[in-house]
Design a protein around this motif. Structure first.
Motif, PDB file in Angstrom:
ATOM      1  N   VAL A 304       0.657  -1.242  -0.082  1.00  0.00           N
ATOM      2  CA  VAL A 304       0.245   0.002   0.110  1.00  0.00           C
ATOM      3  C   VAL A 304       0.881   1.190   0.038  1.00  0.00           C
ATOM      4  N   GLU A 305       2.053   1.351   0.530  1.00  0.00           N
ATOM      5  CA  GLU A 305       3.018   2.307   0.395  1.00  0.00           C
ATOM      6  C   GLU A 305       3.422   2.616  -1.062  1.00  0.00           C
ATOM      7  N   ARG A 322      -2.884 -10.834  -1.317  1.00  0.00           N
ATOM      8  CA  ARG A 322      -3.963 -11.266  -2.191  1.00  0.00           C
ATOM      9  C   ARG A 322      -5.304 -10.596  -1.959  1.00  0.00           C
ATOM     10  N   GLU A 323      -5.612 -10.371  -0.684  1.00  0.00           N
ATOM     11  CA  GLU A 323      -6.806  -9.564  -0.073  1.00  0.00           C
ATOM     12  C   GLU A 323      -6.828  -8.173  -0.803  1.00  0.00           C
ATOM     13  N   ILE A 324      -5.532  -7.668  -0.677  1.00  0.00           N
ATOM     14  CA  ILE A 324      -5.404  -6.244  -1.248  1.00  0.00           C
ATOM     15  C   ILE A 324      -5.986  -5.958  -2.848  1.00  0.00           C
ATOM     16  N   LEU A 325      -5.028  -6.963  -3.401  1.00  0.00           N
ATOM     17  CA  LEU A 325      -5.116  -6.814  -4.817  1.00  0.00           C
ATOM     18  C   LEU A 325      -6.377  -7.637  -5.661  1.00  0.00           C
ATOM     19  N   CYS A 362      -4.215   3.838  -8.465  1.00  0.00           N
ATOM     20  CA  CYS A 362      -3.515   3.332  -7.257  1.00  0.00           C
ATOM     21  C   CYS A 362      -3.687   3.999  -6.170  1.00  0.00           C
ATOM     22  N   ARG A 363      -3.294   5.412  -6.189  1.00  0.00           N
ATOM     23  CA  ARG A 363      -3.268   6.283  -5.008  1.00  0.00           C
ATOM     24  C   ARG A 363      -4.790   6.498  -4.305  1.00  0.00           C
TER      25      ARG A 363
END
Length: 421
Positions: A304-305, A322-325, A362-363
């Motif tokens: 996330v950074e 996996r959960e983020i993307l 992304c941001r």
């Protein structure tokens, strides 16, 4: 009953990122800073050097990292007991099981609720990085400390569904005690570059190349050996791509050897440890960030950074990554963890940059889901659910005690009346 502001919080972590880099310490720093804006907070850490902290934040270094682990654990307990004896503490918020154990024991002796953030199975991490009888014994001791600490917690915070399941199945923690709260990024610091060419020049990175970056502790479970093997295939189809690996650790010598063995000296560079002051620059200079984790990736702060800095991220489908993307851009996940899966995914993406998410996309995803303000708000909710529950239990205990006292008086009065009949 206390509500949402001005709690007195005693936080215990592992270290501080200015002296000991790492995801746990970075998380601890940011959540302490965020909570300190609303509450009265004191943090305890173990550090080889004096932690560099934000003005006004109280951080006490209780012991040096050169002490035996058991001595460090005892130092945390003694410091916590001194604090609890000297002033009221509403809640203990702990982040590393070995240092949490004694502190939690002191808290429970004083009816202070304890919340623990589970950053991963410490004993399992130890097991994966060594072999032999002595190492197995060390792993058993670590698991014992974890189990004792976790039995004292009133609630747990985990950063992903993956770590919820590990905490439940491997440590026997009831699901009702576990709260999933993903981590965050410092969005004020990590943001897209105004002039990426200037940053690349400043860092000595090549122009006219596709820069792929990863920042990892150099240990086996981070997937760097698999990434190097995959890179052999990548440079055949994308010869202008260069891979930069930042970090330090015991795998350095083997990585250097593999780079030579695979003939990758011109397309792979080991950057060594990247100081925190340069971290944002490296994110901004990259075209693509890659996270090739093989196991125990609880969340992925670096993911996330990098996204907050406007850099697309590819990752193996492990844990928090996996959960983020998966909820954002599942096409940015590798099919698996093998070198062939990584090579196939990188070749697919590098050939079609027009399909990448934009820096703005992304941001924006990070701004919507992964800020420290959002994290601290959810952590506050857990604190107050535990404090409210503790208050209710105290009310029930007081009512029961009062009833017993009344019952005792009634029995005494009945006995006295009977003696006069």
């Amino acid at each position: 009953m206390q509500r949402y502001n001005d709690l007195r919080i005693l936080c215990t972590g592992m270290g501080w990122p200015s002296a000991q880099p790492g995801g746990l310490n970075t998380y601890f720093k940011h959540i302490c800073e965020s909570l300190d804006t609303q509450h009265e907070l004191e943090a305890l850490v173990c550090s080889a050097n004096k932690p560099e902290v934000k003005s006004g934040l109280r951080v006490t270094n209780v012991a040096g990292t050169n002490l035996k682990l058991s001595k460090r654990r005892d130092a945390f307990r003694m410091q916590a007991a001194e604090i609890m004896n000297g002033q009221p503490v509403d809640i203990v918020y702990s982040h590393f099981a070995p240092y949490s154990l004694g502190v939690a024991m002191e808290a429970k002796a004083r009816n202070i609720p304890v919340v623990m953030t589970f950053h991963g199975p410490w004993s399992e991490e130890i097991r994966l990085e060594g072999k032999g009888l002595k190492h197995r014994f060390k792993t058993m001791i670590a698991k014992s400390w974890e189990m004792k600490a976790y039995q004292l917690a009133d609630a747990f915070i985990v950063l992903s569904e993956t770590f919820r399941d590990i905490l439940h199945h491997q440590y026997g923690v009831p699901l009702a005690k576990i709260h999933i709260i993903p981590g965050g990024a410092d969005v004020g610091r990590f943001k897209p570059a105004a002039n990426r060419s200037a940053i690349r020049t400043k860092l000595g990175l090549p122009e006219g190349k596709t820069v792929v970056l990863t920042l990892r502790r150099l240990v086996n479970r981070m997937g760097l050996l698999q990434l190097l093997e995959a890179w052999k295939e990548v440079v055949r189809s994308k010869p202008d791509a260069v891979l930069f690996i930042g970090g330090k650790g015991p795998l350095k010598t083997e990585l250097e050897s593999r780079i030579v063995e695979y003939g990758l000296q011109s397309s792979v560079r080991l950057l060594g440890y990247i100081p925190d002051s340069e971290l944002a620059d490296y994110y901004q200079a990259a075209d693509l960030f890659v996270v090739p984790s093989q196991a125990l990736e609880g969340f992925g702060l670096i993911t996330v950074e990098a996204m907050a800095a406007g850099v697309p991220v590819m990752a193996t489908p492990i844990g928090g990554n996996r959960e983020i993307l998966e909820k954002y851009r599942p096409d940015m996940l590798f099919a698996g963890t093998s070198s062939s899966d990584i090579a196939s995914g990188l070749n697919r993406i590098l050939k079609h940059p027009e399909l990448w998410p934009t820096g703005e996309q992304c941001r924006n995803h990070v701004l919507e889901h992964y800020t420290w303000k959002r994290v601290s708000e959810q952590v506050n909710e857990v604190f107050h659910s535990v404090i409210d529950l503790d208050d209710r239990h105290a009310y029930v205990r007081n009512q029961s005690a009062a009833a017993r006292k009344r019952g005792g008086r009634e029995q005494d009065e009945s006995s006295l009346s009977g003696s006069y009949r």
